[in-house]
Design a protein around this motif. Structure first.
Motif, mmCIF file in Angstrom:
data_model
loop_
_atom_site.group_PDB
_atom_site.id
_atom_site.type_symbol
_atom_site.label_atom_id
_atom_site.label_comp_id
_atom_site.label_asym_id
_atom_site.label_seq_id
_atom_site.Cartn_x
_atom_site.Cartn_y
_atom_site.Cartn_z
ATOM 1 N N ASP A 66 7.586 11.653 -9.118
ATOM 2 C CA ASP A 66 7.771 12.149 -10.482
ATOM 3 C C ASP A 66 8.065 10.975 -11.414
ATOM 4 O O ASP A 66 8.180 9.822 -10.985
ATOM 5 C CB ASP A 66 8.894 13.180 -10.532
ATOM 6 C CG ASP A 66 10.210 12.630 -10.000
ATOM 7 O OD1 ASP A 66 10.409 11.396 -10.049
ATOM 8 O OD2 ASP A 66 11.039 13.422 -9.520
ATOM 9 N N GLU A 67 8.213 11.286 -12.691
ATOM 10 C CA GLU A 67 8.355 10.221 -13.687
ATOM 11 C C GLU A 67 9.627 9.398 -13.473
ATOM 12 O O GLU A 67 9.626 8.175 -13.626
ATOM 13 C CB GLU A 67 8.357 10.826 -15.088
ATOM 14 C CG GLU A 67 8.371 9.777 -16.197
ATOM 15 C CD GLU A 67 8.261 10.401 -17.574
ATOM 16 O OE1 GLU A 67 8.378 9.652 -18.558
ATOM 17 O OE2 GLU A 67 8.064 11.630 -17.654
ATOM 18 N N GLY A 68 10.711 10.073 -13.091
ATOM 19 C CA GLY A 68 11.966 9.362 -12.874
ATOM 20 C C GLY A 68 11.858 8.342 -11.753
ATOM 21 O O GLY A 68 12.322 7.206 -11.879
ATOM 22 N N MET A 69 11.231 8.772 -10.642
ATOM 23 C CA MET A 69 11.064 7.865 -9.514
ATOM 24 C C MET A 69 10.125 6.712 -9.860
ATOM 25 O O MET A 69 10.338 5.564 -9.452
ATOM 26 C CB MET A 69 10.548 8.636 -8.298
ATOM 27 C CG MET A 69 10.311 7.765 -7.062
ATOM 28 S SD MET A 69 11.789 6.855 -6.541
ATOM 29 C CE MET A 69 12.799 8.211 -5.927
ATOM 30 N N ASN A 112 9.752 5.314 -12.757
ATOM 31 C CA ASN A 112 10.520 4.358 -13.556
ATOM 32 C C ASN A 112 11.442 3.525 -12.685
ATOM 33 O O ASN A 112 11.614 2.317 -12.908
ATOM 34 C CB ASN A 112 11.336 5.098 -14.622
ATOM 35 C CG ASN A 112 10.474 5.633 -15.749
ATOM 36 O OD1 ASN A 112 9.424 5.058 -16.062
ATOM 37 N ND2 ASN A 112 10.903 6.726 -16.366
ATOM 38 N N GLU A 113 12.037 4.163 -11.688
ATOM 39 C CA GLU A 113 12.926 3.443 -10.782
ATOM 40 C C GLU A 113 12.160 2.386 -9.995
ATOM 41 O O GLU A 113 12.619 1.234 -9.863
ATOM 42 C CB GLU A 113 13.606 4.435 -9.828
ATOM 43 C CG GLU A 113 14.552 3.797 -8.816
ATOM 44 C CD GLU A 113 15.768 3.180 -9.477
ATOM 45 O OE1 GLU A 113 16.369 2.284 -8.851
ATOM 46 O OE2 GLU A 113 16.109 3.578 -10.606
ATOM 47 N N ILE A 114 10.979 2.750 -9.461
ATOM 48 C CA ILE A 114 10.162 1.793 -8.715
ATOM 49 C C ILE A 114 9.731 0.652 -9.624
ATOM 50 O O ILE A 114 9.754 -0.530 -9.241
ATOM 51 C CB ILE A 114 8.931 2.502 -8.102
ATOM 52 C CG1 ILE A 114 9.390 3.514 -7.040
ATOM 53 C CG2 ILE A 114 7.974 1.486 -7.486
ATOM 54 C CD1 ILE A 114 8.263 4.368 -6.489
ATOM 55 N N ARG A 115 9.333 0.990 -10.853
ATOM 56 C CA ARG A 115 8.892 -0.042 -11.789
ATOM 57 C C ARG A 115 10.021 -1.025 -12.102
ATOM 58 O O ARG A 115 9.812 -2.244 -12.157
ATOM 59 C CB ARG A 115 8.401 0.611 -13.078
ATOM 60 C CG ARG A 115 7.869 -0.384 -14.112
ATOM 61 C CD ARG A 115 7.491 0.329 -15.383
ATOM 62 N NE ARG A 115 8.665 0.979 -15.983
ATOM 63 C CZ ARG A 115 8.598 1.762 -17.062
ATOM 64 N NH1 ARG A 115 7.422 2.017 -17.634
ATOM 65 N NH2 ARG A 115 9.686 2.309 -17.554
ATOM 66 N N ASN A 116 11.222 -0.511 -12.285
ATOM 67 C CA ASN A 116 12.354 -1.387 -12.583
ATOM 68 C C ASN A 116 12.668 -2.325 -11.422
ATOM 69 O O ASN A 116 12.984 -3.500 -11.618
ATOM 70 C CB ASN A 116 13.590 -0.544 -12.920
ATOM 71 C CG ASN A 116 13.451 0.195 -14.241
ATOM 72 O OD1 ASN A 116 12.673 -0.214 -15.106
ATOM 73 N ND2 ASN A 116 14.185 1.286 -14.387
ATOM 74 N N GLU A 166 0.835 -1.203 0.000
ATOM 75 C CA GLU A 166 0.000 0.000 0.000
ATOM 76 C C GLU A 166 0.870 1.255 0.000
ATOM 77 O O GLU A 166 0.553 2.253 -0.657
ATOM 78 C CB GLU A 166 -0.929 -0.002 1.225
ATOM 79 C CG GLU A 166 -1.988 -1.094 1.202
ATOM 80 C CD GLU A 166 -2.943 -0.943 0.011
ATOM 81 O OE1 GLU A 166 -3.205 0.210 -0.397
ATOM 82 O OE2 GLU A 166 -3.403 -1.976 -0.505
ATOM 83 N N ALA A 167 1.977 1.193 0.734
ATOM 84 C CA ALA A 167 2.884 2.337 0.770
ATOM 85 C C ALA A 167 3.522 2.572 -0.603
ATOM 86 O O ALA A 167 3.710 3.720 -1.033
ATOM 87 C CB ALA A 167 3.973 2.104 1.821
ATOM 88 N N ILE A 168 3.831 1.477 -1.312
ATOM 89 C CA ILE A 168 4.401 1.606 -2.661
ATOM 90 C C ILE A 168 3.398 2.252 -3.605
ATOM 91 O O ILE A 168 3.746 3.139 -4.403
ATOM 92 C CB ILE A 168 4.841 0.218 -3.184
ATOM 93 C CG1 ILE A 168 6.045 -0.295 -2.386
ATOM 94 C CG2 ILE A 168 5.200 0.294 -4.672
ATOM 95 C CD1 ILE A 168 6.451 -1.705 -2.720
ATOM 96 N N LYS A 169 2.144 1.846 -3.523
ATOM 97 C CA LYS A 169 1.120 2.413 -4.399
ATOM 98 C C LYS A 169 0.929 3.905 -4.128
ATOM 99 O O LYS A 169 0.750 4.702 -5.063
ATOM 100 C CB LYS A 169 -0.201 1.648 -4.221
ATOM 101 C CG LYS A 169 -0.144 0.231 -4.792
ATOM 102 C CD LYS A 169 -1.525 -0.386 -4.941
ATOM 103 C CE LYS A 169 -2.150 -0.666 -3.592
ATOM 104 N NZ LYS A 169 -3.439 -1.392 -3.736
ATOM 105 N N GLU A 170 0.978 4.293 -2.856
ATOM 106 C CA GLU A 170 0.856 5.714 -2.527
ATOM 107 C C GLU A 170 2.063 6.497 -3.040
ATOM 108 O O GLU A 170 1.942 7.629 -3.512
ATOM 109 C CB GLU A 170 0.734 5.885 -1.002
ATOM 110 C CG GLU A 170 -0.595 5.414 -0.426
ATOM 111 C CD GLU A 170 -1.768 6.207 -1.009
ATOM 112 O OE1 GLU A 170 -1.628 7.444 -1.187
ATOM 113 O OE2 GLU A 170 -2.808 5.585 -1.299
ATOM 114 N N ARG A 171 3.242 5.868 -2.953
ATOM 115 C CA ARG A 171 4.459 6.523 -3.439
ATOM 116 C C ARG A 171 4.383 6.737 -4.950
ATOM 117 O O ARG A 171 4.827 7.766 -5.465
ATOM 118 C CB ARG A 171 5.669 5.658 -3.091
ATOM 119 C CG ARG A 171 7.015 6.287 -3.444
ATOM 120 C CD ARG A 171 7.344 7.430 -2.496
ATOM 121 N NE ARG A 171 8.625 8.016 -2.787
ATOM 122 C CZ ARG A 171 9.785 7.582 -2.308
ATOM 123 N NH1 ARG A 171 9.803 6.524 -1.492
ATOM 124 N NH2 ARG A 171 10.908 8.192 -2.596
#
Length: 663
Positions: A405-408, A410-414, A395-400
């Protein structure tokens, strides 16, 4: 025999859910048969992946209900082993395990049967504090509860590693290998003194000092040792700065025997583990995948041996301690209680009290390390199913994701992709130098030497070997009746042992330093000049090369003004203020408009050349060169002959140098 001993009480006679028609994943149904266990062990030894082991079992038995989790549990026991026996950990790095020359950091522990087991491995780009902290943090994350934190961590005298241990495991007692301390100090005594009788007396007095059992005894022996060393202030300063003032609480019995080290005063366990691993590696020319496979193969054999030895107990220790009862009685001062403090077992005075009152030794008087006879079941009993629910974190990841921003994003997705699809990886092998086309081929290495895993000799081994040869030559003097002639012949025989490099005949310390330089550079060395080893040795060597005065090093120290400005000359520099390559190479080259060369062997540094980032390179680089030799924790100035070859250019120069310098 009666049948009314056992009875059953029915709580609810109605089954409240549908019966499970499939047995997949049930622990009892999925239990391995004896022949299947043998098959799993055999395939594990042959490095068969768990998924292939599982498919093989199911092909042989269509009714096999073993899950992949059970298969993995049958192979990997490191985590349970570590959490079962974490009391004492021993750490050290080894070299010559891979073609990238990366040091391998190895951590070991030992079981209740005193069998050494491997806790973890980490290939490091270098042995700096940040890398050690990362490796130890990974180790710390494997600890399942605070009660499983190590009580003692034993290392050699690697400053970066010792600092990292204190940061990541602040509650664990840090100890330093006594053998390393003894050998280094003994070699320093041999190097600085000339009389063999004095060597023996000083070494004996130093070891007597290390084995002081109380602080008061240590104080008395320290005064005696200082008095004994009064004629050799340089030696006394070395011993105080490297051992007594900095590490006495990590090596002297008066302090270390207050901790439960279980008889471990040296890093012998981890060094023996290095040897076992290198037998599996065979050579040092493989990549990290080959090393990983060798580690897995070794661990499979190791776990089998560890499991087979369970059943031995700590009774041998207790039996030996019981023999002291007649001499010690119930007097705790005579006893010393070291068995209870260092091992967690009943000491002689406690056993005497038990005998007098006819009482047994209780299980709670034996530390839990000695009571564990397996590593599959940890403290608490039973197969504990840990709660790995990640609902709150998800849940914390989804809120983040909503607020990033777009860069972050992409980082989370990777990062999530790596977790969801573990078969894919972003890891890449270390960068290797590309061989240039048409380059002159090097002569073939001597067979068995280039890719050997055998470690290089330590400094103290070089020193002791040198003096052994010297003493041997002096013990066989000429039979001439002329005493002066005998002395002359013995001296010339001794001098012939020293290597001659061109017109340069190195001294003993220079012989040791030469061993840390590539042999191809030996013919081009004109001289080696040592500087004071106070932590500013790199700056001193630069000052000596540019100003012919090593004491005038404050300007060089100001390159790091934010960290170096205070306390210059007054104290020994801490490690975070040392001169280091490659970060200082281009700075020195640019400031002094000189070519800077670092010579070293793998594990300490790299052989590289640093050109100025601005201005034009000198037409003849070897005529304006500052050359430093990187020894373990020390720099010396090397004077090279004009026209000599220089090592490859540091890769960062092309990236950061001004354009006109590249023409």
């Amino acid at each position: 025999m009666g049948y009314d001993i056992w009875h059953m009480t029915m709580v609810n006679g109605i089954h409240n859910h549908e019966l499970d028609m499939e047995l997949e994943g049930h622990l009892v149904a999925g239990r391995l048969k004896p022949e299947e266990t043998l098959l799993v062990n055999e395939m594990t030894k042959n490095l068969v992946p768990p998924r292939n082991i599982l498919s093989t079992l199911k092909e042989r038995d269509l009714e096999n209900t073993m899950s992949s989790k059970q298969c993995y549990n049958a192979r990997y026991r490191s985590l349970s082993l570590f959490n079962s026996f974490p009391t004492v950990l021993v750490m050290d790095s080894t070299y010559k395990t891979n073609k990238y020359n990366m040091p391998l950091f190895e951590i070991v522990g030992f079981t209740s049967t005193e069998r050494t087991y491997n806790v973890g491995f980490a290939w490091l780009t270098n042995e700096k504090e940040d890398n050690f902290i990362w490796a130890l943090q990974q180790l710390r994350s494997l600890v399942r509860n605070e009660g499983s934190l190590p009580k003692v961590i034993l290392t050699d005298r690697d400053t970066a590693l010792m600092n990292s241990v204190c940061q990541v495991f602040p509650t664990s007692a840090a100890m330093v290998c006594r053998v390393h301390v003894q050998k280094n100090v003994g070699s320093k005594i041999n190097e600085l003194l000339k009389k063999e009788i004095v060597w023996a007396n000083l070494e004996k007095a130093f070891m007597h000092l290390l084995y002081s059992d109380t602080v008061d005894v240590y104080g008395d022996r320290l005064m005696e040792f200082r008095e004994l060393c009064k004629k050799w202030p340089r030696l006394l300063r070395y011993i105080e700065e490297t051992v007594l003032d900095t590490d006495k609480k990590k090596v002297v019995c008066a302090w270390v025997d207050k901790h439960m080290h279980m008889g471990n005063y040296t890093t012998n366990r981890v060094e023996s583990a290095h040897g076992v691993l290198k037998k599996s590696l065979e050579d040092s020319s493989g990549d990290l995948v080959k090393g990983w496979e060798a580690i897995h193969h070794m661990l499979g054999l190791q776990f089998t041996e560890v499991q087979s030895q369970f059943g031995q107990t700590a009774l041998d220790y207790i039996y030996q301690e019981a023999k002291r009862v007649d001499n010690v009685g119930m007097d705790s001062k005579k006893c010393g209680c070291l068995m209870r403090v260092n091992y967690g077992l009943p000491c002689a005075c406690l056993i005497a009290k038990k005998l007098r009152h006819n009482q047994p030794i209780r299980l709670d008087e034996v530390y839990i390390h000695w009571k564990r006879m397996c590593f599959n079941v940890e403290e608490g009993g039973g197969d504990v199913q840990e709660d790995y629910s990640c609902t709150e974190k998800w849940e914390a990841i989804k809120e983040r994701l909503k607020t990033s921003d777009e860069g972050m994003k992409n980082e989370i997705r990777n990062q999530l992709r790596l977790i969801a699809y573990p078969e894919s990886t972003s890891l890449k092998p270390p960068v290797q130098d590309v061989k240039s086309k048409g380059a002159k081929k090097k002569k073939a290495a001597v067979r068995g030497k280039k890719n050997t895993t055998t470690r290089d000799k330590s400094w103290w081994e070089h020193v002791n070997a040198y003096f052994a040869e010297t003493q041997s030559s002096q013990s066989n003097p000429s039979k001439s009746s002329d005493s002066n002639a005998s002395f002359s012949q013995a001296s010339s025989s001794t001098m012939s042992k020293a290597p001659v490099i061109g017109n340069f005949t190195p001294t003993l310390s220079q012989i040791v330093e030469l061993d840390h330089m590539p042999k191809c550079m030996h013919p081009f060395i004109e001289d080696i000049v040592d500087v004071e080893g106070d932590g500013y040795c790199g700056f001193r060597a630069i000052a000596l090369a540019t100003k012919n005065n090593e004491a005038d090093f404050e300007l060089e120290a100001l390159f790091r003004a934010s960290r170096q400005r205070t306390s210059l000359r007054k104290t020994v520099a801490p490690q975070d203020k040392w001169f280091t390559f490659p970060d200082m190479g281009h700075i020195v080259a640019t400031i002094f408009e000189r070519v800077v060369v670092q010579l070293s062997k793998h594990g300490v540094g790299a052989c590289e050349t640093f050109f100025p980032l601005r201005g034009y390179p000198p037409p003849n680089p070897s005529s304006k060169v500052i050359c430093l030799d990187a020894l373990p924790n020390h720099f010396v100035l090397v004077k090279l002959k004009e026209g000599c070859p220089i090592p490859k250019t540091n890769a960062q120069w092309k990236r950061h140098a001004a354009e006109h310098t590249k023409d």
